[in-house]
Design an enzyme around this catalytic site. Sequence first.
Site, PDB file in Angstrom:
ATOM      1  CB  THR A  32      27.897  34.022  25.233  1.00 55.48           C
ATOM      2  OG1 THR A  32      29.099  34.363  25.858  1.00 55.48           O
ATOM      3  CG2 THR A  32      27.982  32.452  25.035  1.00 55.48           C
ATOM      4  CB  CYS A  84      32.757  34.443  33.053  1.00 55.73           C
ATOM      5  SG  CYS A  84      31.346  34.078  32.225  1.00 55.73           S
ATOM      6  NE  ARG A 137      24.755  40.246  27.977  1.00 50.56           N
ATOM      7  CZ  ARG A 137      24.819  39.706  26.833  1.00 50.56           C
ATOM      8  NH1 ARG A 137      25.485  39.982  25.907  1.00 50.56           N
ATOM      9  NH2 ARG A 137      24.163  38.417  26.732  1.00 50.56           N
ATOM     10  CB  CYS A 196      28.800  36.173  33.720  1.00 52.52           C
ATOM     11  SG  CYS A 196      28.026  34.859  34.017  1.00 52.52           S
ATOM     12  CG  ASP A 225      62.244  44.658  63.729  1.00 53.23           C
ATOM     13  OD1 ASP A 225      61.470  45.735  63.721  1.00 53.23           O
ATOM     14  OD2 ASP A 225      61.978  43.783  64.364  1.00 53.23           O
TER      15      ASP A 225
END
Length: 493
Positions: free
Chosen positions: A39, A43, A72, A74, A449
């Site tokens: 596609t 994502c 690119r 989603c 400590d």
Amino acid sequence: MPSSLPAPADDALFGERYRAMSSRDARFDGQFITGVHSTGIYCRPSCPAMTPKPGNVRFYSTAAAAHEAGLRACKRCLPDAVPGSPEWSLRDDLAARAMRLITDGLVEREGVPGLARALGYTPRHLTRVLMQELGAGPLALARAHRAQTARALLVGSDLPTADVAFAAGFGSVRQFNDTIRTVYERTPSELRASAALRTNAAAAGTVSLRLPARAPFDSAGVFAWLETRALTGVERALPGDYTRVLRLPHGPALVRLRAVPGEAALDCEAIPSDLADLAPLVARVRRLFDLDADSWAIDAALRDDPALADSVAASPGLRVPGCVDPHELVFRALIGQQISVAAARTALTRLADHLGERVEIGGEQWTCFPDAATIAERGAEVLRGPAARIRTILRVAADLAEGRLVVDTGVGRAGLRTDLLAIPGIGPWTAGYVLMRATRDPDVLLTSDLVLRQGAGRLGLPTDARSLDARGSRWAPWRSYASMHLWAAASAH
């Protein structure tokens, strides 16, 4: 394939990510990116879309690598609207240190040569390592970070788009428009219109953003830590509400942070001197509140120890507070060693009041914590205590001011520890505290400590340093978070 995690369906790492993606497990959001090449989109793992076939999937460690592969973002799951990867704090190799500096905006300020110089390598070698490790070079990584900053400003503020472009670090509005179209397949106006813009009712000049954290998120613990140590004039701290002034590359800024009821997030209102400082401001706030920590994994590891299980259950998502200024943190550590928190707060407030710069922001007077050069020059007028300690503080101030000692997010932790311990008057506690909070080292156990050892005793753990260190080996690589649980145990009684 260097730009992605392994592709073969029978690869163990691929299989692990594919199962996480198939279950839409939000715990992995921000830790890796799913590229769906059938596609052309990438994502977050929890994207609700139909699960793609394994042969169409590649997993990427950065959005920049997905961009370089021609993908690119989603539109449905907004993969960069999630906390950042915890990997960059956990790792301390060249790639991780470069990512920490890139998110702080160093490439925008000094270019790739400046980034390489800060890391001690040539631009060519740095680019080669980043391409091999992360699938993208420094320019592509910085471009992806600019795009993510711009998207956050577009959907989370009412800044004009031209101001968004400048604030995100783009050199021109045209470059900004082209990048947004390429990454999100929308114009900036369309991206803004697609989101429900939260109304900014603050005064002019204030930018309002919501900063996501990785759940679970014990924001109350960080707010309480900051409130106990807040310096009058520099900070104002209340439960769930923290405001302070800080220095940024282009001038002072004021930031107010508030808890978001019922959400793993912070509301951030910022008044910067220059919009170009918004990206580093957000990066420093994220480090201060440890927003990107993999809290689920940390809690799961620590509650395996029966001595810590109840503490983890009581405070899920406990964070290690970072800092907004590594140099300031060094002086907090030096002045705070071997004295109480209250005494350190008094001494540090006096130092800031006498040597800090007064600024007016948001209609109020604030004090910037003094820089190293000022402390080196005039610290002797204000500092109190043993002469040897004062000499150490003044020497460190001079070393920081003149660049002989480097303390920032891009420095190597092992080298910094060595450099600190080589300075007379600095011991393991101070070096470890600086590493824990200034460099985000997740694996520091401050066994020297006293208060931490008291907390250990109240949890049924050894109270002598050597035995506690041996017991704490099972908490690696999350010993900094175990330290927070031990301190919490001490203060709860």
